[in-house]
Motif scaffolding. Sequence first.
Motif, PDB file in Angstrom:
ATOM      1  N   GLY A   8       6.831  -6.825   3.171  1.00 23.61           N
ATOM      2  CA  GLY A   8       7.533  -7.251   4.369  1.00 23.61           C
ATOM      3  C   GLY A   8       9.040  -7.357   4.204  1.00 23.61           C
ATOM      4  N   ILE A   9       9.533  -7.225   2.975  1.00 23.03           N
ATOM      5  CA  ILE A   9      10.974  -7.343   2.732  1.00 23.03           C
ATOM      6  C   ILE A   9      11.678  -6.085   3.224  1.00 23.03           C
ATOM      7  CG2 ILE A   9      12.737  -7.548   0.928  1.00 23.03           C
ATOM      8  CD1 ILE A   9      10.738  -9.157  -0.696  1.00 23.03           C
ATOM      9  N   PRO A  10      12.765  -6.221   4.004  1.00 23.53           N
ATOM     10  CA  PRO A  10      13.458  -5.038   4.537  1.00 23.53           C
ATOM     11  C   PRO A  10      13.920  -4.061   3.464  1.00 23.53           C
ATOM     12  CG  PRO A  10      14.191  -7.020   5.666  1.00 23.53           C
ATOM     13  CD  PRO A  10      13.313  -7.472   4.537  1.00 23.53           C
ATOM     14  N   THR A  11      14.318  -4.557   2.293  1.00 27.71           N
ATOM     15  CA  THR A  11      14.773  -3.676   1.218  1.00 27.71           C
ATOM     16  C   THR A  11      13.635  -2.793   0.730  1.00 27.71           C
ATOM     17  OG1 THR A  11      16.396  -5.333   0.540  1.00 27.71           O
ATOM     18  CG2 THR A  11      15.879  -3.604  -1.050  1.00 27.71           C
ATOM     19  N   VAL A  12      12.431  -3.362   0.646  1.00 25.94           N
ATOM     20  CA  VAL A  12      11.265  -2.581   0.238  1.00 25.94           C
ATOM     21  C   VAL A  12      10.961  -1.518   1.277  1.00 25.94           C
ATOM     22  CG1 VAL A  12       8.822  -2.693  -0.377  1.00 25.94           C
ATOM     23  CG2 VAL A  12      10.356  -4.541  -1.064  1.00 25.94           C
ATOM     24  N   GLN A  13      11.057  -1.884   2.542  1.00 31.65           N
ATOM     25  CA  GLN A  13      10.800  -0.915   3.613  1.00 31.65           C
ATOM     26  C   GLN A  13      11.852   0.193   3.627  1.00 31.65           C
ATOM     27  OE1 GLN A  13       8.130  -0.621   5.637  1.00 31.65           O
ATOM     28  NE2 GLN A  13       7.301  -2.209   4.286  1.00 31.65           N
ATOM     29  N   ALA A  14      13.093  -0.148   3.277  1.00 32.51           N
ATOM     30  CA  ALA A  14      14.142   0.876   3.207  1.00 32.51           C
ATOM     31  C   ALA A  14      13.824   1.894   2.118  1.00 32.51           C
ATOM     32  CB  ALA A  14      15.497   0.226   2.937  1.00 32.51           C
ATOM     33  N   LEU A  15      13.239   1.433   1.014  1.00 28.03           N
ATOM     34  CA  LEU A  15      12.834   2.365  -0.041  1.00 28.03           C
ATOM     35  C   LEU A  15      11.682   3.240   0.435  1.00 28.03           C
ATOM     36  CD1 LEU A  15      12.910   3.381  -2.991  1.00 28.03           C
ATOM     37  CD2 LEU A  15      11.300   1.536  -3.549  1.00 28.03           C
ATOM     38  N   VAL A  16      10.697   2.643   1.083  1.00 24.78           N
ATOM     39  CA  VAL A  16       9.546   3.406   1.566  1.00 24.78           C
ATOM     40  C   VAL A  16       9.995   4.503   2.534  1.00 24.78           C
ATOM     41  CG1 VAL A  16       7.410   3.267   2.899  1.00 24.78           C
ATOM     42  CG2 VAL A  16       7.939   1.493   1.219  1.00 24.78           C
ATOM     43  N   ARG A  17      10.958   4.201   3.386  1.00 29.90           N
ATOM     44  CA  ARG A  17      11.464   5.184   4.361  1.00 29.90           C
ATOM     45  C   ARG A  17      12.549   6.072   3.757  1.00 29.90           C
ATOM     46  NH1 ARG A  17      12.103   0.449   7.267  1.00 29.90           N
ATOM     47  NH2 ARG A  17      14.368   0.746   7.157  1.00 29.90           N
ATOM     48  N   CYS A  41      11.594  16.196   0.374  1.00 31.96           N
ATOM     49  CA  CYS A  41      12.031  16.023  -1.012  1.00 31.96           C
ATOM     50  C   CYS A  41      11.555  14.717  -1.637  1.00 31.96           C
ATOM     51  CB  CYS A  41      13.558  16.074  -1.082  1.00 31.96           C
ATOM     52  SG  CYS A  41      14.275  17.637  -0.554  1.00 31.96           S
ATOM     53  N   SER A  42      11.205  13.741  -0.825  1.00 34.43           N
ATOM     54  CA  SER A  42      10.863  12.417  -1.346  1.00 34.43           C
ATOM     55  C   SER A  42       9.460  12.392  -1.940  1.00 34.43           C
ATOM     56  CB  SER A  42      10.944  11.370  -0.231  1.00 34.43           C
ATOM     57  OG  SER A  42      12.226  11.315   0.323  1.00 34.43           O
ATOM     58  N   PRO A  43       9.258  11.569  -2.961  1.00 33.83           N
ATOM     59  CA  PRO A  43       7.894  11.312  -3.423  1.00 33.83           C
ATOM     60  C   PRO A  43       7.177  10.431  -2.409  1.00 33.83           C
ATOM     61  CG  PRO A  43       9.441   9.921  -4.612  1.00 33.83           C
ATOM     62  CD  PRO A  43      10.267  10.838  -3.752  1.00 33.83           C
ATOM     63  N   HIS A  44       5.884  10.342  -2.549  1.00 36.20           N
ATOM     64  CA  HIS A  44       5.104   9.473  -1.661  1.00 36.20           C
ATOM     65  C   HIS A  44       5.225   8.048  -2.192  1.00 36.20           C
ATOM     66  CE1 HIS A  44       2.105   8.199   1.154  1.00 36.20           C
ATOM     67  NE2 HIS A  44       1.286   7.786   0.195  1.00 36.20           N
ATOM     68  N   ILE A  45       5.851   7.163  -1.413  1.00 36.50           N
ATOM     69  CA  ILE A  45       6.132   5.792  -1.854  1.00 36.50           C
ATOM     70  C   ILE A  45       5.201   4.831  -1.142  1.00 36.50           C
ATOM     71  CG2 ILE A  45       7.911   4.018  -2.070  1.00 36.50           C
ATOM     72  CD1 ILE A  45       9.993   6.245  -1.876  1.00 36.50           C
ATOM     73  N   THR A  46       4.501   4.015  -1.913  1.00 34.08           N
ATOM     74  CA  THR A  46       3.569   3.039  -1.343  1.00 34.08           C
ATOM     75  C   THR A  46       3.810   1.668  -1.963  1.00 34.08           C
ATOM     76  OG1 THR A  46       1.886   3.604  -3.002  1.00 34.08           O
ATOM     77  CG2 THR A  46       1.778   4.754  -0.886  1.00 34.08           C
ATOM     78  N   VAL A  47       3.413   0.648  -1.201  1.00 37.22           N
ATOM     79  CA  VAL A  47       3.510  -0.742  -1.658  1.00 37.22           C
ATOM     80  C   VAL A  47       2.106  -1.331  -1.607  1.00 37.22           C
ATOM     81  CG1 VAL A  47       4.629  -2.965  -1.328  1.00 37.22           C
ATOM     82  CG2 VAL A  47       5.790  -0.864  -0.625  1.00 37.22           C
ATOM     83  N   PRO A  48       1.520  -1.713  -2.739  1.00 32.54           N
ATOM     84  CA  PRO A  48       0.171  -2.308  -2.710  1.00 32.54           C
ATOM     85  C   PRO A  48       0.142  -3.521  -1.784  1.00 32.54           C
ATOM     86  CG  PRO A  48       0.833  -1.810  -4.956  1.00 32.54           C
ATOM     87  CD  PRO A  48       2.041  -1.598  -4.100  1.00 32.54           C
ATOM     88  N   GLY A  49      -0.854  -3.542  -0.922  1.00 32.76           N
ATOM     89  CA  GLY A  49      -0.983  -4.682  -0.021  1.00 32.76           C
ATOM     90  C   GLY A  49      -0.248  -4.503   1.290  1.00 32.76           C
ATOM     91  N   ASP A  50       0.302  -3.291   1.554  1.00 32.85           N
ATOM     92  CA  ASP A  50       1.042  -3.102   2.803  1.00 32.85           C
ATOM     93  C   ASP A  50       0.151  -2.652   3.956  1.00 32.85           C
ATOM     94  OD1 ASP A  50       0.481  -0.562   2.008  1.00 32.85           O
ATOM     95  OD2 ASP A  50       2.514   0.236   2.276  1.00 32.85           O
ATOM     96  N   SER A  51      -1.144  -2.626   3.729  1.00 31.51           N
ATOM     97  CA  SER A  51      -2.039  -2.248   4.825  1.00 31.51           C
ATOM     98  C   SER A  51      -3.380  -2.940   4.636  1.00 31.51           C
ATOM     99  CB  SER A  51      -2.239  -0.726   4.850  1.00 31.51           C
ATOM    100  OG  SER A  51      -2.945  -0.291   3.696  1.00 31.51           O
ATOM    101  N   ASP A  52      -4.087  -3.156   5.730  1.00 34.89           N
ATOM    102  CA  ASP A  52      -5.413  -3.775   5.661  1.00 34.89           C
ATOM    103  C   ASP A  52      -6.364  -2.905   4.859  1.00 34.89           C
ATOM    104  OD1 ASP A  52      -4.452  -5.822   7.205  1.00 34.89           O
ATOM    105  OD2 ASP A  52      -5.168  -4.950   9.104  1.00 34.89           O
TER     106      ASP A  52
END
Length: 677
Positions: A549-558, A334-345
Motif C-alpha cells: 500500500g505504500i506509494p513508493t512501492v506502487q511507483a516501483l511496480v508501475r 523493457c521492465s521485468p514483471h514486478i510483484t509484491v507478495p500480499g498485494d492481492s487476495d
Amino acid sequence: MTSPGSAKHARVTAEQLPIARVLPLLPLAHLDREFDYLVPAEFDEAAQPGVRVRIRFAGRLVDGYLLERVPSSDHQGKLGSLDRVVSSERVLTPEIATLATLVAARYAGTRSDVLRLAIPPRHARTENEEQAPVPAAEVTSIDTAAWDRYSHGSAFVEALAAGRAPRAAWQALPGEDWPRRLAELAATVVERGEQAVLVVPDQRDLDRVHAACVDLVGKSRAVALAAGLGPAARYRRWLAALRGTAAIVVGTRSAVFAPVPRVGLVVVWDDGDDSNAELRAPYPHVREVALLRAHEAGCGFVAGGFARTAEVQSLVESGWAHDLVAARGTVRECSPHITVPGDSDHALERDPTAAQARLPAVAFAAVRSSLDAGHPVLVQVPRRGYLPSLACAKCRAPARCRRCNGPLALPSGGDDVASSPTCRWCGIADPSYRCRVCGSRALRALVIGAGRTAEELGRAFPGVVVVNSGGSEVVDTVKAGPRLVVATVGAEPVAVGGYGSALLLDGWALLSRADLRATEEALRRWMSAAALVRSGADGGRVIVVADPGIPTVQALVRWDPVGHAQTQLAERAEVRLPPAVRVAAVDGSASAIAALLEIAELPTDTEQLGPVPLPEGARKPFAGDAVEPIEVERMLLRVPRSAGAALSRALADAQANRSARKNDLPVRVQIDPVDIG
C-alpha cells in the motif's frame, strides 16, 4: 586591493603589467580576496594568469593562484613581490576560476576551499614530461538509434550535434546500456570539436562508462579521473584534460571541475547517490556544480538515472531542463514483471503468510524458476553482516552494550540469536546479556544481514553457488549461469545477460529511515537493482518484500520514477523543504551558533528552526574534537528560493567577520545538506 607585506629584497619589476593579483590559499574566510604583488622582471614571462605562485603573507610563505596582471594597484602602501612562480602551467583556467566563485557564493564558502577540490596537487615530474601532441578526433561511427526509444530523444541528439546546448532529465529504461548511451552523447560533442565531462558516483560506474567512451573515441581521447589514482597518474590525466589531449573526461565527484578547454556537455549520472555530496567544505553537491557550469558555459546538460530526485524534477517543472523519457508502452516492454507478495487476495489465498514473511513462497518459486532456467538470481539486502541489529524478544527494546551503550549485533556464525552478541562499537561480547528495561535474556533480530541471508539461501538451495557482494568485497560482474548473488544496496554486480529474477528484501528498513529522502532513496535503490533483471518478456521477475500500500512501492511496480518525483516535490513544497526552499544548516555549540547569528545580516524572511541536537549520523568531525569533543547542535535557517543567494552571502560574511575577530568557536555552515533529517 591590499598587500600583506613588502618584499624582503629589492627586485627589478616587470615593465608591462607589473602588478599581479593573487588569491592566497588560506583557510580564513576574511582572507578570501585578491592581494596585489609586484611581478619581478625575472618572472615576467612565467607569471601569467592561472599559474601557481608562492607569496610571502604575514611573514610566511603561502601558496596561491595568480588571477590577473594589471598596470596599477589601488593599494597606497608598499607592495611585496612574488616570491616565485611554482610552475608556468596555467592550471586555473578562466572558466574554472569563474565556476569556483559561483560555487563559493552558492554554498557560503571560500574560493580557496573550492579550488582545493577542483585542482589536484602538483606533481612536478609529471608536469615536466614531454607533452604528447593532441590527437585528431577519430570518432567511431555513432549509432544513436537507441535514443529513438525516448520521446524527443533523436531531437535531443540532433540539438547536441548542432551545438544548441540542450538540457534534459533522462530516465533510462530498465535494462538500458546506459554507459553506451552516455558515451554516444559525449562522442557526438567530440565530433564537433568540443569536450564532454561525465560524472558518475563510484569506481564501478566509472569503469563501465570509460570503457564505452574508449570504444567510441579511442584510449588517448578519453581519460578516467578518480580519487583512488596515485598522485602521478591522477595529475597526468588531469593535465590531459587541461591541455586538450582528452576529449572526454569521466570521473567521480571532483571531475565536475575538469578543466577541459571547450566544454560542450556536462552529464551527471544518478545524482541521488550520496557519494555526489562533497564531504569537505564548502560541501557542494555535484548536481548543483554541474548546473552552475552548464549555465555559465552555455553547454549541454544531462541528469540521468533510473530513478529521479525531487531536485531534478524541479528543474523540469521550472522549464530549465526537459523530460527525456520513454512512452509507457516501451517501459512495459523493457521492465521485468514486478510483484509484491500480499498485494492481492489471490496471492493471500495461496500463501496466507505472504504479507508477513521475509521470504514468502512466491519468492522461493521465482528463485527456483530462474535457477532451473540457468539464470543468476539477485538478492538485495539493506544491511551487511549476520544479524546486525538486535532487540529484546519480550519488550522490543534495542539491545545495547553495558560498557559503551553501543548497539549489539551477532556479526557471524551461530544458528540463532542465543549466541553471544557483540558490541558494534567496542567489539566486546556480552554472553550474559540482560535487557535493561524488562530483564529478559531473550533476543530477537531486528534486521537480518547479508551474511545470514546468504547462509539461509545456501541451505534452501543446496549445490547452488552463492556470491556475496558488499562492504569491502564488492563484486563488479557475475557470469551467466545458475547462482545466487546476495548483495547489499549499492553493491549489486552486473550479470552477463541479466538476472533471471531479483528479491528486494526488508523494504521497511529502507523506507523507515528518519530521513527527508528515505522514500526517494528506497525507490532509487530498488530501481537500480531491478534494472539489472531481464525484461518480463524474457521471464524476468522482481519480488519486493514490502507493504504493497505504500506509494513508493506502487511507483516501483508501475516503474514510474517521474510520478514519484512529482509527488515528492509537491510534498516538500507543502512543508517548505528543499528544493522548494533554500535551507542552511548551521552546526556547532549553542554559544557558537548564537554568536554567528548575532552578526549575520539574514534576509528579513528567514525562518529559524532549532537549535536541536544534531541528528545521529550527521555529525562530522570538528577541529579540537581530539582534545575535547563539543556538544554539537544544529540550527536550520529557511528562506524562499528567491532569497537563497542573500542567505548564502549573509552567512559567508558572518563567517568572515568571525574569522577576522579570531573567534575560534567552530561553526559549520552547509547549504541544502542531504542529511537534513
